[in-house]
Design a protein around this motif. Sequence first.
Motif, PDB file in Angstrom:
ATOM      1  N   ARG A 139     -18.018  11.496  11.960  1.00  0.00           N
ATOM      2  CA  ARG A 139     -17.640  12.787  11.237  1.00  0.00           C
ATOM      3  C   ARG A 139     -17.579  14.022  12.597  1.00  0.00           C
ATOM      4  O   ARG A 139     -16.250  14.231  12.412  1.00  0.00           O
ATOM      5  N   LEU A 140     -17.345  13.467  13.754  1.00  0.00           N
ATOM      6  CA  LEU A 140     -16.704  13.850  14.961  1.00  0.00           C
ATOM      7  C   LEU A 140     -15.419  13.583  15.341  1.00  0.00           C
ATOM      8  O   LEU A 140     -14.716  15.163  15.045  1.00  0.00           O
ATOM      9  N   GLU A 141     -14.987  12.828  15.043  1.00  0.00           N
ATOM     10  CA  GLU A 141     -14.209  12.426  15.411  1.00  0.00           C
ATOM     11  C   GLU A 141     -12.700  12.477  13.985  1.00  0.00           C
ATOM     12  O   GLU A 141     -11.765  12.707  14.116  1.00  0.00           O
ATOM     13  N   ALA A 142     -13.177  12.551  12.177  1.00  0.00           N
ATOM     14  CA  ALA A 142     -12.712  12.629  11.892  1.00  0.00           C
ATOM     15  C   ALA A 142     -12.602  14.543  11.508  1.00  0.00           C
ATOM     16  O   ALA A 142     -11.033  14.723  11.509  1.00  0.00           O
ATOM     17  N   ASN A 143     -13.160  15.408  12.557  1.00  0.00           N
ATOM     18  CA  ASN A 143     -12.337  16.532  12.180  1.00  0.00           C
ATOM     19  C   ASN A 143     -12.311  16.563  13.417  1.00  0.00           C
ATOM     20  O   ASN A 143     -11.626  18.116  12.998  1.00  0.00           O
ATOM     21  N   TYR A 144     -12.091  16.110  14.254  1.00  0.00           N
ATOM     22  CA  TYR A 144     -11.244  16.046  15.703  1.00  0.00           C
ATOM     23  C   TYR A 144      -9.814  16.197  15.062  1.00  0.00           C
ATOM     24  O   TYR A 144      -8.733  17.241  15.983  1.00  0.00           O
ATOM     25  N   PHE A 145      -9.276  15.656  13.954  1.00  0.00           N
ATOM     26  CA  PHE A 145      -7.859  15.115  13.365  1.00  0.00           C
ATOM     27  C   PHE A 145      -7.524  16.127  12.315  1.00  0.00           C
ATOM     28  O   PHE A 145      -6.331  16.352  12.094  1.00  0.00           O
ATOM     29  N   PHE A 146      -8.552  16.118  10.590  1.00  0.00           N
ATOM     30  CA  PHE A 146      -8.283  17.114   9.880  1.00  0.00           C
ATOM     31  C   PHE A 146      -9.652  18.228   9.785  1.00  0.00           C
ATOM     32  O   PHE A 146     -11.034  17.847   9.805  1.00  0.00           O
ATOM     33  N   PRO A 147      -9.342  18.986   8.926  1.00  0.00           N
ATOM     34  CA  PRO A 147     -10.065  20.128   9.152  1.00  0.00           C
ATOM     35  C   PRO A 147     -10.968  19.472   7.617  1.00  0.00           C
ATOM     36  O   PRO A 147     -10.651  19.029   7.163  1.00  0.00           O
ATOM     37  N   GLU A 148     -12.416  20.225   7.417  1.00  0.00           N
ATOM     38  CA  GLU A 148     -13.052  19.327   6.410  1.00  0.00           C
ATOM     39  C   GLU A 148     -12.091  19.727   4.932  1.00  0.00           C
ATOM     40  O   GLU A 148     -12.291  18.918   4.195  1.00  0.00           O
ATOM     41  N   PHE A 149     -11.557  20.827   5.080  1.00  0.00           N
ATOM     42  CA  PHE A 149     -10.874  21.410   3.781  1.00  0.00           C
ATOM     43  C   PHE A 149      -9.466  20.215   3.488  1.00  0.00           C
ATOM     44  O   PHE A 149      -9.000  19.545   2.153  1.00  0.00           O
ATOM     45  N   GLU A 150      -8.857  19.008   4.126  1.00  0.00           N
ATOM     46  CA  GLU A 150      -8.334  18.758   4.336  1.00  0.00           C
ATOM     47  C   GLU A 150      -8.491  17.168   4.165  1.00  0.00           C
ATOM     48  O   GLU A 150      -7.759  16.048   4.247  1.00  0.00           O
ATOM     49  N   ILE A 151      -9.857  16.505   3.685  1.00  0.00           N
ATOM     50  CA  ILE A 151     -10.683  15.731   4.120  1.00  0.00           C
ATOM     51  C   ILE A 151     -10.910  15.778   1.919  1.00  0.00           C
ATOM     52  O   ILE A 151     -11.651  16.355   1.688  1.00  0.00           O
ATOM     53  N   ILE A 152     -10.736  14.174   1.147  1.00  0.00           N
ATOM     54  CA  ILE A 152     -10.778  14.507  -0.158  1.00  0.00           C
ATOM     55  C   ILE A 152     -12.477  14.227   0.020  1.00  0.00           C
ATOM     56  O   ILE A 152     -12.723  13.177   0.200  1.00  0.00           O
ATOM     57  N   ASN A 153     -12.649  15.142  -1.451  1.00  0.00           N
ATOM     58  CA  ASN A 153     -13.681  14.464  -1.626  1.00  0.00           C
ATOM     59  C   ASN A 153     -13.816  14.126  -2.934  1.00  0.00           C
ATOM     60  O   ASN A 153     -12.454  14.599  -3.926  1.00  0.00           O
ATOM     61  N   ASN A 154     -15.044  13.187  -3.709  1.00  0.00           N
ATOM     62  CA  ASN A 154     -14.918  12.487  -5.010  1.00  0.00           C
ATOM     63  C   ASN A 154     -13.489  12.161  -5.657  1.00  0.00           C
ATOM     64  O   ASN A 154     -13.015  12.543  -6.607  1.00  0.00           O
ATOM     65  N   GLY A 155     -12.825  11.391  -4.809  1.00  0.00           N
ATOM     66  CA  GLY A 155     -11.168  11.274  -4.970  1.00  0.00           C
ATOM     67  C   GLY A 155     -11.136   9.814  -5.332  1.00  0.00           C
ATOM     68  O   GLY A 155      -9.858   9.773  -5.925  1.00  0.00           O
TER      69      GLY A 155
END
Length: 143
Positions: A126-142
């Motif tokens: 979770r921390l590393e994902a947010n190091y590169f991508f703000p939440e709005f750039e991570i797709i939900n329900n894709g």
Amino acid sequence: MAAERTLAILKPDCVRKDLIGEVTRRIQEAGFKIRAMKLVQLSRAEAEGFYAVHKERPFFGELVDFMTSGPCVPMVLEKENAVADYRTLIGATDPEEAAEGTIRKLFADNKGQNIAHGSDSIENGRLEANYFFPEFEIINNGG
Ligand code: GDP
């Protein structure tokens, strides 16, 4: 609830060897859904920040040199048991010790230049994902 997530990076050696497609295909065939992805050139400060946990290790300078030696491809992957399953898919840090058929065994040159990164815990994912991508750039329900 969303399935588990992990942060993968196709490292600069993977990009230089034109293996982005090959490695991504193996990731997708293993059942991971890509929820975020981009090509990015890390600055020294960004690479040092990402690997801060290793800053006292003797290989830290080499690691930062390598991670800034060209662009890399961070991606957020989602799947049941994503953290452990992705680390199994890439194999041990040192390709000489990695299991047959793993991404590092197949494609990595050595322990430093080892093609791919994978988070080592759900929280670090979770921390590393947010190091590169703000939440709005991570797709939900894709799907
Ligand atoms: P990982 O979780 O399998 O990536 O391994 P670690 O967390 O132990 O190390 C992080 C990264 O540092 C590795 O993926 C390598 O790219 C690099 N690294 C680890 N050990 C060495 C080493 O002995 N020499 C060099 N040059 N790099 C290393």
